[in-house]
Design a protein around this motif. Structure first.
Motif, mmCIF file in Angstrom:
data_model
loop_
_atom_site.group_PDB
_atom_site.id
_atom_site.type_symbol
_atom_site.label_atom_id
_atom_site.label_comp_id
_atom_site.label_asym_id
_atom_site.label_seq_id
_atom_site.Cartn_x
_atom_site.Cartn_y
_atom_site.Cartn_z
ATOM 1 N N SER A 1 0.841 -1.206 0.000
ATOM 2 C CA SER A 1 0.000 0.000 0.000
ATOM 3 C C SER A 1 0.876 1.256 0.000
ATOM 4 O O SER A 1 0.604 2.216 -0.727
ATOM 5 N N GLN B 1 -4.451 2.800 3.242
ATOM 6 C CA GLN B 1 -3.888 2.810 4.587
ATOM 7 C C GLN B 1 -2.685 1.895 4.635
ATOM 8 O O GLN B 1 -2.692 0.828 4.039
ATOM 9 N N MET C 1 -3.130 -4.639 7.150
ATOM 10 C CA MET C 1 -3.982 -3.484 6.863
ATOM 11 C C MET C 1 -5.041 -3.729 5.798
ATOM 12 O O MET C 1 -6.180 -3.342 5.923
ATOM 13 N N THR C 2 -4.623 -4.319 4.689
ATOM 14 C CA THR C 2 -5.506 -4.332 3.530
ATOM 15 C C THR C 2 -6.270 -5.645 3.464
ATOM 16 O O THR C 2 -5.662 -6.703 3.348
ATOM 17 N N ASP D 1 -3.968 -3.118 -5.597
ATOM 18 C CA ASP D 1 -3.350 -3.433 -4.309
ATOM 19 C C ASP D 1 -4.077 -4.644 -3.742
ATOM 20 O O ASP D 1 -5.205 -4.537 -3.276
HETATM 21 MG MG LIG Z 1 -1.858 -2.858 2.356
#
Ligand SMILES: [Mg+2]
Ligand SMILES: Nc1nc2c(ncn2[C@@H]2O[C@H](COP(=O)(O)OP(=O)(O)OP(=O)(O)O)[C@@H](O)[C@H]2O)c(=O)[nH]1
Length: 357
Positions: A111, A146, A152-153, A169
């Motif tokens: 990211s 983020q 996170m993702t 992503d």
């Molecule tokens: Mg990420």
């Protein structure tokens, strides 16, 4: 473009100038369509007849069998062409864009990497649009991706650069929600290449590539990117000990890139995919570039000039292919489904049956 333009400027100019002049191939597509129409008309008007033969004779039965197979083949290839339609319609919406999957383990820096590339395009005044997939729909968002220390993702998200280069992503292809799975698959099917981000803390965990089997078997190029290629060192500044972020040394970077190259080549060979899909790995530090205001010198030292050169090398053949894609797809259909069907079903029967003409 100035002769001394940086690779960053070159990449952005290249992306911005993507012209998908499909009418270039319209004449070729047209002539292939006409050829198919003539072939179909010819096959219809030259049906085998058994006039002069006894109705129940062996030759008369063979002539009938040939007619049936010709008909079945014609229906078959028309249906095959129609069955490509949904995938074609989806791919069409990305036909004038290059799609790169940004793939890698959690915390690899995917990211952060996408955000940095997006900010470079924005710095050159180019349009940057973030989006994510929700309930099968593409939703635009003003939010950057983020990035953080914990995983996170969890959704599939992307960013469109200058309207023509899309970075996808990924949360790792296995972790998409079931309701997004179909769209995700079509999305990844439309990808033109894969950037495999692998952290310099333990680069080259090639088992991660197992998830990419489907993409690699479709001959998509793979560019390994060794991320987080930096170290904190203690330094004395104005009599105080401070932590300073430095790029890993060139020697260290080269060693890691070579190692990733060998491991990845080995893995691709085990997976039975073509060795030439693998592009030479490039090390970068997104942090270093960001910490030094993304100046040209900092971007260069952080490895981004080499990365941009590698991206140009990956996207150029993709664009060339996309420009002639319409013709390639039809040609493939004619070779595989039309000529292929006639050869495998009808011609072989004629030879076995001994009926010529
Ligand atoms: Mg990420
Ligand atoms: N040292 C260093 N840390 C980085 C760099 N880029 C990202 N990080 C850190 O690495 C962690 C992961 O970064 P992300 O960009 O969230 O990584 P990701 O691959 O998107 O992670 P997931 O979404 O969880 O899969 C964050 O704490 C970042 O601040 C870098 O160039 N150097």
């Amino acid at each position: 473009m100035k002769a001394d333009a940086s690779n960053e400027e070159r990449l952005i100019a290249d992306v911005d100038a993507f012209e998908f002049i499909t009418h270039d191939v319209t004449t070729i597509v047209h002539s292939m369509e006409e050829w198919l129409a003539r072939l179909s008309a010819h096959l219809q008007s030259n049906r085998r007849t058994w006039r002069g033969l006894k109705e129940q004779s062996e030759l008369a039965r063979k002539a009938d069998a040939i007619n049936t197979l010709v008909n079945q083949s014609m229906v078959g290839w028309t249906e095959q062409w129609q069955s490509y339609e949904p995938a074609r319609a989806f791919a069409d919406s990305f036909d004038d864009k290059v799609l790169l999957l940004v793939f890698g383990k959690f915390n690899a820096g995917k990211s952060s990497f996408c955000n940095l590339l997006a900010s470079r395009f924005a710095a050159h005044g180019k349009d940057v649009r973030y989006f994510y997939l929700d309930g099968g729909q593409i939703v635009e968002t003003p939010e950057r991706f983020q990035a953080g220390v914990t995983e996170m993702t969890s959704r599939l998200q992307g960013v469109r650069l200058a309207g023509k280069l899309v970075l996808v992503d990924t949360p790792g292809l296995h972790s998409v929600t079931p309701e997004n799975a179909g769209l995700t698959q079509r999305f990844t099917d439309s990808a033109d290449g894969v950037l495999w981000l692998t952290s310099s803390t333990s680069p080259g965990q090639v088992q991660e590539l197992d998830e990419l089997g489907r993409e690699l078997h479709k001959n998509k190029p793979l560019l390994p990117v060794v991320t987080r290629s930096d170290v904190y060192e203690e330094d004395e500044v104005d009599g105080e000990i401070r932590k300073i972020l430095r790029n890993k040394t060139q020697e260290n970077r080269t060693e890691q890139e070579d190692d990733v190259n060998i491991r990845a080549a080995d893995k691709l060979s085990q997976m039975g995919v073509a060795a030439e899909l693998l592009k030479p790995p490039v090390s970068i530090s997104t942090y270093f570039a960001g910490a030094h205001g993304q100046t040209h010198a900092a971007m260069n030292e952080a490895g981004f000039e080499r990365l941009f050169a590698a991206l140009i090398a990956v996207t150029e053949p993709t664009l060339a292919y996309k420009r002639r894609k319409q013709a390639e797809v039809l040609l493939h259909h004619l070779a595989e489904n039309v000529i292929g069907a006639l050869n495998s079903k009808v011609v072989s029967l004629r030879i076995v049956g001994g009926i010529y003409g």
